[in-house]
Design a protein around this motif. Structure first.
Motif, PDB file in Angstrom:
ATOM      1  N   ASN A   1      23.672   7.882 -14.690  1.00  0.00           N
ATOM      2  CA  ASN A   1      23.015   8.484 -15.850  1.00  0.00           C
ATOM      3  C   ASN A   1      21.804   7.667 -16.265  1.00  0.00           C
ATOM      4  O   ASN A   1      21.846   6.427 -16.277  1.00  0.00           O
ATOM      5  N   HIS A   2      20.716   8.352 -16.625  1.00  0.00           N
ATOM      6  CA  HIS A   2      19.481   7.691 -17.021  1.00  0.00           C
ATOM      7  C   HIS A   2      19.650   6.902 -18.318  1.00  0.00           C
ATOM      8  O   HIS A   2      20.428   7.274 -19.201  1.00  0.00           O
ATOM      9  N   ALA A   3      18.877   5.832 -18.430  1.00  0.00           N
ATOM     10  CA  ALA A   3      18.845   5.076 -19.681  1.00  0.00           C
ATOM     11  C   ALA A   3      18.143   5.866 -20.772  1.00  0.00           C
ATOM     12  O   ALA A   3      18.508   5.798 -21.945  1.00  0.00           O
ATOM     13  N   GLU A   4      17.123   6.620 -20.403  1.00  0.00           N
ATOM     14  CA  GLU A   4      16.343   7.415 -21.343  1.00  0.00           C
ATOM     15  C   GLU A   4      16.324   8.866 -20.888  1.00  0.00           C
ATOM     16  O   GLU A   4      16.418   9.150 -19.693  1.00  0.00           O
ATOM     17  N   PRO A   5      16.193   9.813 -21.841  1.00  0.00           N
ATOM     18  CA  PRO A   5      16.117  11.232 -21.455  1.00  0.00           C
ATOM     19  C   PRO A   5      14.963  11.493 -20.487  1.00  0.00           C
ATOM     20  O   PRO A   5      13.884  10.921 -20.621  1.00  0.00           O
ATOM     21  N   GLN A   6      15.219  12.343 -19.496  1.00  0.00           N
ATOM     22  CA  GLN A   6      14.222  12.671 -18.488  1.00  0.00           C
ATOM     23  C   GLN A   6      13.975  14.177 -18.474  1.00  0.00           C
ATOM     24  O   GLN A   6      14.822  14.967 -18.891  1.00  0.00           O
ATOM     25  N   GLU A   7      12.801  14.560 -17.973  1.00  0.00           N
ATOM     26  CA  GLU A   7      12.464  15.979 -17.892  1.00  0.00           C
ATOM     27  C   GLU A   7      13.301  16.698 -16.844  1.00  0.00           C
ATOM     28  O   GLU A   7      13.514  17.901 -16.926  1.00  0.00           O
ATOM     29  N   ARG A   8      13.774  15.987 -15.844  1.00  0.00           N
ATOM     30  CA  ARG A   8      14.565  16.591 -14.780  1.00  0.00           C
ATOM     31  C   ARG A   8      15.729  15.668 -14.442  1.00  0.00           C
ATOM     32  O   ARG A   8      15.737  14.493 -14.793  1.00  0.00           O
ATOM     33  N   ASP A   9      16.698  16.208 -13.733  1.00  0.00           N
ATOM     34  CA  ASP A   9      17.911  15.458 -13.413  1.00  0.00           C
ATOM     35  C   ASP A   9      17.764  14.574 -12.183  1.00  0.00           C
ATOM     36  O   ASP A   9      18.657  13.783 -11.887  1.00  0.00           O
ATOM     37  N   TRP A  10      16.655  14.699 -11.442  1.00  0.00           N
ATOM     38  CA  TRP A  10      16.484  13.897 -10.236  1.00  0.00           C
ATOM     39  C   TRP A  10      16.424  12.422 -10.583  1.00  0.00           C
ATOM     40  O   TRP A  10      15.783  12.015 -11.563  1.00  0.00           O
ATOM     41  N   LEU A  11      17.076  11.600  -9.769  1.00  0.00           N
ATOM     42  CA  LEU A  11      17.000  10.163  -9.925  1.00  0.00           C
ATOM     43  C   LEU A  11      15.828   9.621  -9.113  1.00  0.00           C
ATOM     44  O   LEU A  11      15.541  10.118  -8.022  1.00  0.00           O
ATOM     45  N   VAL A  12      15.151   8.616  -9.652  1.00  0.00           N
ATOM     46  CA  VAL A  12      14.075   7.954  -8.925  1.00  0.00           C
ATOM     47  C   VAL A  12      14.387   6.462  -8.847  1.00  0.00           C
ATOM     48  O   VAL A  12      15.179   5.925  -9.628  1.00  0.00           O
ATOM     49  N   ALA A  13      13.756   5.806  -7.898  1.00  0.00           N
ATOM     50  CA  ALA A  13      13.996   4.382  -7.687  1.00  0.00           C
ATOM     51  C   ALA A  13      13.470   3.559  -8.855  1.00  0.00           C
ATOM     52  O   ALA A  13      12.539   3.952  -9.557  1.00  0.00           O
ATOM     53  N   SER A  14      14.098   2.408  -9.052  1.00  0.00           N
ATOM     54  CA  SER A  14      13.620   1.375  -9.981  1.00  0.00           C
ATOM     55  C   SER A  14      13.641   1.802 -11.447  1.00  0.00           C
ATOM     56  O   SER A  14      12.868   1.285 -12.246  1.00  0.00           O
ATOM     57  N   LYS A  15      14.526   2.737 -11.795  1.00  0.00           N
ATOM     58  CA  LYS A  15      14.727   3.136 -13.178  1.00  0.00           C
ATOM     59  C   LYS A  15      16.138   2.747 -13.603  1.00  0.00           C
ATOM     60  O   LYS A  15      17.096   2.895 -12.833  1.00  0.00           O
ATOM     61  N   ASP A  16      16.290   2.274 -14.835  1.00  0.00           N
ATOM     62  CA  ASP A  16      17.592   1.806 -15.294  1.00  0.00           C
ATOM     63  C   ASP A  16      18.586   2.947 -15.435  1.00  0.00           C
ATOM     64  O   ASP A  16      18.272   4.023 -15.960  1.00  0.00           O
ATOM     65  N   LEU A  17      19.818   2.672 -14.955  1.00  0.00           N
ATOM     66  CA  LEU A  17      20.888   3.662 -14.941  1.00  0.00           C
ATOM     67  C   LEU A  17      22.203   3.034 -15.379  1.00  0.00           C
ATOM     68  O   LEU A  17      22.471   1.876 -15.094  1.00  0.00           O
ATOM     69  N   ASN A  18      23.022   3.828 -16.055  1.00  0.00           N
ATOM     70  CA  ASN A  18      24.447   3.526 -16.136  1.00  0.00           C
ATOM     71  C   ASN A  18      25.112   4.050 -14.873  1.00  0.00           C
ATOM     72  O   ASN A  18      24.765   5.122 -14.368  1.00  0.00           O
ATOM     73  N   ILE A  19      26.057   3.290 -14.346  1.00  0.00           N
ATOM     74  CA  ILE A  19      26.866   3.730 -13.209  1.00  0.00           C
ATOM     75  C   ILE A  19      28.319   3.716 -13.667  1.00  0.00           C
ATOM     76  O   ILE A  19      28.797   2.699 -14.174  1.00  0.00           O
ATOM     77  N   LYS A  20      29.005   4.827 -13.509  1.00  0.00           N
ATOM     78  CA  LYS A  20      30.396   4.867 -13.964  1.00  0.00           C
ATOM     79  C   LYS A  20      31.253   5.664 -12.991  1.00  0.00           C
ATOM     80  O   LYS A  20      30.768   6.510 -12.235  1.00  0.00           O
ATOM     81  N   TYR A  21      32.563   5.379 -12.995  1.00  0.00           N
ATOM     82  CA  TYR A  21      33.505   6.189 -12.247  1.00  0.00           C
ATOM     83  C   TYR A  21      33.714   7.505 -12.977  1.00  0.00           C
ATOM     84  O   TYR A  21      33.693   7.560 -14.210  1.00  0.00           O
ATOM     85  N   GLU A  22      33.920   8.585 -12.202  1.00  0.00           N
ATOM     86  CA  GLU A  22      34.020   9.908 -12.817  1.00  0.00           C
ATOM     87  C   GLU A  22      35.337  10.107 -13.556  1.00  0.00           C
ATOM     88  O   GLU A  22      35.424  10.962 -14.441  1.00  0.00           O
ATOM     89  N   ASP A  23      36.386   9.350 -13.205  1.00  0.00           N
ATOM     90  CA  ASP A  23      37.701   9.538 -13.804  1.00  0.00           C
ATOM     91  C   ASP A  23      38.190   8.263 -14.474  1.00  0.00           C
ATOM     92  O   ASP A  23      37.746   7.161 -14.166  1.00  0.00           O
TER      93      ASP A  23
END
Length: 209
Positions: A69-91
């Protein structure tokens, strides 16, 4: 192993092994780029309130999918390199900690390593959540990536910038840690449907590694 001095990083779109855009909020299994090694999985550490993040033995598939998940709201759901993300398990992992978000843990006195565990904070980017933000960067090889901990964009008081690599601990298990030697874990992403046990390694990926 491939030294990160020879790796390529840039801000551009990320793809799974089927050549589809990597999407925020969508579960993916994380496999190593090289064959013969297992995917990213969780396991319970004795006397710990959080789950450690390990690499599965041999060709075993991951036991849980990860969501980005993006750190900040984005115009689209695509992920790009070198942007801060939360990483979590789905369950839920049935851990003493209710959080399935990955984080960089405090340094382990016995090994001197910062292990990657669950128990992080989802959202609210800033210095108070600095341990919970990672980036994905492109490296040499078709659809080959690495995780990076480089949270200066969410907290300018932190200048740490390290790859996420592997450390062989007790019992021979490979744990995900912050790397001190510029040897990251190289990985590829497989969308969580179909089941990982039925996913075949794509020739498009392995041919270029």
């Amino acid at each position: 192993m491939t030294n990160t001095n020879n790796l390529i990083s840039a801000e551009f779109e990320l793809y799974d092994e089927r050549m589809d855009h990597l999407l925020a909020g969508t579960p993916y299994y994380v496999y190593p780029a090289d064959s013969g090694r297992g995917g990213v999985m969780w396991s319970y550490e004795e006397n710990s309130t959080c789950y450690a993040v390990r690499q599965a033995i041999d060709d075993l598939p991951p036991n849980k999918a990860l969501i980005f998940n993006h750190a900040e709201p984005q115009e689209r759901d695509w992920l790009v390199a070198s942007k801060d993300l939360n990483i979590k398990y789905e369950d839920n992992l049935f851990c003493d900690s209710s959080s399935t978000v990955l984080q960089v843990n405090n340094v382990d006195e016995a090994t001197g390593k910062h292990f990657i565990t669950t128990g992080g904070v989802e959202g609210n980017p800033g210095c108070g959540t600095v341990n919970s933000w990672f980036q994905i960067e492109k490296v040499i090889g078709l659809y080959t990536y690495k995780f990076v901990y480089c949270p200066s964009a969410v907290c300018d008081l932190v200048d740490t910038c390290k790859d996420v690599g592997l450390f062989r601990g007790a019992g021979g298990f490979q744990h995900l840690v912050l790397s001190d030697d510029n040897y990251p874990m190289l990985m590829r992403f497989v969308k969580a449907n179909p089941c990982p046990s039925n996913v075949e390694t794509s020739s498009r990926v392995t041919r270029y590694l």
